[in-house]
Enzyme design. Structure first.
Site, mmCIF file in Angstrom:
data_model
loop_
_atom_site.group_PDB
_atom_site.id
_atom_site.type_symbol
_atom_site.label_atom_id
_atom_site.label_comp_id
_atom_site.label_asym_id
_atom_site.label_seq_id
_atom_site.Cartn_x
_atom_site.Cartn_y
_atom_site.Cartn_z
ATOM 1 C CE LYS A 228 -46.904 84.998 -40.528
ATOM 2 N NZ LYS A 228 -45.443 85.013 -40.330
ATOM 3 C CG ASN B 165 -40.773 90.940 -36.409
ATOM 4 O OD1 ASN B 165 -40.316 90.250 -35.502
ATOM 5 N ND2 ASN B 165 -40.112 91.948 -36.949
ATOM 6 N NE ARG C 108 -45.117 70.951 -48.426
ATOM 7 C CZ ARG C 108 -45.740 71.489 -49.457
ATOM 8 N NH1 ARG C 108 -45.993 72.787 -49.484
ATOM 9 N NH2 ARG C 108 -46.119 70.744 -50.474
ATOM 10 N NE ARG D 182 -38.722 89.755 -40.863
ATOM 11 C CZ ARG D 182 -39.964 89.296 -40.892
ATOM 12 N NH1 ARG D 182 -40.203 88.036 -41.046
ATOM 13 N NH2 ARG D 182 -40.981 90.118 -40.795
ATOM 14 N N PRO E 18 -48.834 91.104 -43.907
ATOM 15 C CG PRO E 18 -50.363 89.773 -45.009
ATOM 16 C CD PRO E 18 -48.979 90.295 -45.111
ATOM 17 C CD GLU E 19 -47.517 89.583 -37.190
ATOM 18 O OE1 GLU E 19 -47.858 88.818 -36.282
ATOM 19 O OE2 GLU E 19 -46.654 90.465 -37.047
#
Length: 269
Positions: A52, A162, A121, A258, A2-3
């Site tokens: 994510k 992506n 982060r 990728r 998943p994004e």
DNA sequence: AGCTCATGGCGAG
DNA sequence: TCGCCCTGAGCTG
């Protein structure tokens, strides 16, 4: 796989099912048995998504931190939890609902301090109302790295993966190879606003659609097919097929391991 | 049955 | 930059 939109969607569903409820947490597979024991039997206080990353907060101040990685999957349902099958890392349940987690890259318990550091982060997330695009602009503006690579950097654009990377660049006629420092402020603003729009929509729908309404006739009349990920897109996973707008062949290249997709004519530079 | 690929990210070199 | 981790779906035979 998943994004960020999917993670936010899952956070909502988990919240709806478990927030304010005493839950039983276990790890049928055993790999998260110790962690599960530290929160089982307490009340779920809140569920948050940052990019994510997913965080489930409990009444005893501990958090479960989850990152699905490429393979992680949730399965949720109503009613009594079924018998565990296969590699089931984490299970959360009440009498009314259950959630099963398989294959995550990260599944760990964090203290409040650790949770705070973990979130710190993560860069600005276009789906979150508290996101600060200035932080992203500052980094893009002084980077010689390609915008295609910057968009995948979770410290700059949290939650973008992506598909959104490829699609947002197509929608703004920007080559993925252009260095960040050559992106104008107006272009950056356009990209950010579009990510907010697309990813918010993606959260609601649980799928990624990026084709503008005015282009749908052209899309439907061609070699269109809804991608396996479930949405209608311009370039993602369309290598060798024709661009819906200019008929060029969509190209594919590897960028930092990728697959990158773009239209060589619409996204010349 | 076996191989390849996937919406990610990390650490070693 | 590469290899590696986690799992399942969709091919090929």
């Amino acid at each position: 796989m998943p994004e960020g939109n999917v993670i936010h969607n899952q956070a909502r569903r988990l919240s709806r099912a478990f927030r304010g409820k005493v839950v039983v947490v276990d790890s049928p597979q055993g790999r998260f048995a110790d962690g599960a024991a530290r929160v089982s039997g307490t009340v779920v206080r809140k569920v948050e998504a940052h990019g994510k990353h997913l965080y489930i907060g409990f009444e005893n101040d501990l958090w479960i931190h989850i990152h699905l990685g490429l393979f992680g999957k949730w399965r949720m349902g109503k009613g009594e939890a079924p018998e565990p099958q296969g590699q089931l890392r984490l299970r959360i349940r009440t009498d009314e609902s259950f959630a099963e987690l398989r294959g995550p890259t990260v599944c760990e318990v964090l203290t409040p301090q650790e949770k705070k550091a973990s979130v710190a982060r993560i860069g600005p997330d276009p789906i979150r109302a508290d996101a600060d695009p200035e932080a992203a602009w500052a980094k893009v503006h002084r980077s010689s790295q390609s915008i295609g690579s910057l968009l995948m950097d979770q410290r700059i654009f949290a939650g973008v993966g992506n598909i959104y990377r490829a699609e947002v660049l197509f929608r703004h006629d920007i080559s993925p190879f252009r260095p960040g420092k050559e992106i104008s402020r107006a272009e950056f603003d356009g990209i950010w606003a579009d990510l907010v729009l697309l990813m918010t929509q993606g959260t609601k729908n649980g799928r990624i659609d990026t084709v503008r309404p005015e282009h749908m006739p052209a899309v439907m009349g061609r070699d269109a097919r809804v991608d396996r990920h479930g949405g209608e897109v311009y370039v993602y996973r369309r290598a060798g097929m024709h661009c819906y707008l200019c008929d060029s062949e969509i190209r594919i290249a590897e960028m930092q391991g990728r697959n990158l997709y773009w239209c060589p004519r619409c996204q010349k530079s």
